[in-house]
Design a protein around this motif. Structure first.
Motif, PDB file in Angstrom:
ATOM      1  N   ASN A   9       1.373   2.605  -6.759  1.00 40.64           N
ATOM      2  CA  ASN A   9       1.489   1.576  -5.786  1.00 40.64           C
ATOM      3  C   ASN A   9       3.038   0.890  -6.149  1.00 40.64           C
ATOM      4  N   PHE A  22       0.647  -6.818  -6.830  1.00 41.96           N
ATOM      5  CA  PHE A  22      -0.242  -6.037  -6.198  1.00 41.96           C
ATOM      6  C   PHE A  22      -1.545  -6.354  -6.791  1.00 41.96           C
ATOM      7  N   GLY A  27      -4.424  -3.762  -0.104  1.00 46.37           N
ATOM      8  CA  GLY A  27      -4.322  -2.807   0.897  1.00 46.37           C
ATOM      9  C   GLY A  27      -5.166  -2.475   2.158  1.00 46.37           C
ATOM     10  N   THR A 116      -1.562   8.146 -12.454  1.00 43.17           N
ATOM     11  CA  THR A 116      -1.283   6.757 -11.959  1.00 43.17           C
ATOM     12  C   THR A 116      -1.045   5.874 -12.783  1.00 43.17           C
ATOM     13  N   PHE A 137       2.185   4.422  -2.336  1.00 45.56           N
ATOM     14  CA  PHE A 137       1.508   3.462  -1.763  1.00 45.56           C
ATOM     15  C   PHE A 137       2.699   2.177  -1.608  1.00 45.56           C
ATOM     16  N   TYR A 139       4.042  -1.086  -0.760  1.00 42.63           N
ATOM     17  CA  TYR A 139       3.367  -2.482  -0.230  1.00 42.63           C
ATOM     18  C   TYR A 139       4.516  -3.314   0.213  1.00 42.63           C
ATOM     19  N   VAL A 170       0.944  -1.777   4.430  1.00 47.57           N
ATOM     20  CA  VAL A 170       0.896  -0.782   3.375  1.00 47.57           C
ATOM     21  C   VAL A 170       1.195   0.323   3.839  1.00 47.57           C
TER      22      VAL A 170
END
Length: 184
Positions: A9, A22, A27, A116, A137, A139, A170
């Motif tokens: 993210n 976040f 999302g 991740t 992803f 944002y 997103v």
């Protein structure tokens, strides 16, 4: 050979670690569906010790999780890059002590390996040229400070292989590293 996928993210200005910009629900359901598709293709989850301990302290306790993330994380084979962790306490988990063990994992049969969070491990993977693909992803936030996905001096040639925009603002951008691009 398995693909090692870095999924992050990230803000529009490239930050992946800074404050509270976040939230997992930010999302919307479409982003969650994209995550579910990723989970279906991945049978290995790679993380660093700090991120692992944060996840271990939260997800196993979620008994009524409609997202499916808890169920996935509880069953997927987890790999933790750590020189200090001794007893993971969340099975199935294997501790990896160095990048050579990550290389062997990539050479083994199986589905995608997803990394991740874990900015320190991500930076090590980037420097060692072990990343095959980035799923970002993005944002719609600019935080102007914080740790970035690519550290200073880390040049990358990437090929855009997919882009999806979601109603939440997103955008999912998928890039193959040129060295690992099957089309090059």
């Amino acid at each position: 050979m398995r693909d090692l996928i870095v999924t992050q993210n990230i803000t529009v200005d490239g930050v992946i670690e800074a404050g509270d910009w976040f939230g997992p629900a930010d999302g919307g359901p479409e982003v969650l569906e994209a995550l579910r598709e990723q989970m279906a293709r991945a049978d290995a989850f790679l993380t660093g010790r700090v991120t692992f301990e944060q996840l271990r302290g939260f997800w196993p306790k979620q008994t009524d999780d409609p997202t499916g993330i808890s169920a996935y994380l509880n069953q997927v084979q987890k790999y933790v890059m750590s020189s200090t962790l001794q007893n993971p306490g969340w099975e199935p988990t294997t501790i990896l002590r160095d990048l050579d063990e990550v290389r062997r994992l990539k050479d083994a049969a199986g589905g995608d390996i997803v990394c991740t969070g874990s900015i320190d491990v991500t930076h090590q993977l980037i420097a060692a040229d072990l990343v095959d693909e980035y799923r970002l992803f993005v944002y719609p936030s600019v935080v102007a400070t914080g740790r970035r996905l690519f550290p200073d001096g880390s040049s990358q040639k990437l090929t855009l292989t997919g882009s999806t925009s979601f109603p939440s603002g997103v955008a999912l951008l998928t890039y193959r590293t040129t060295a690992h691009d099957a089309t090059s």
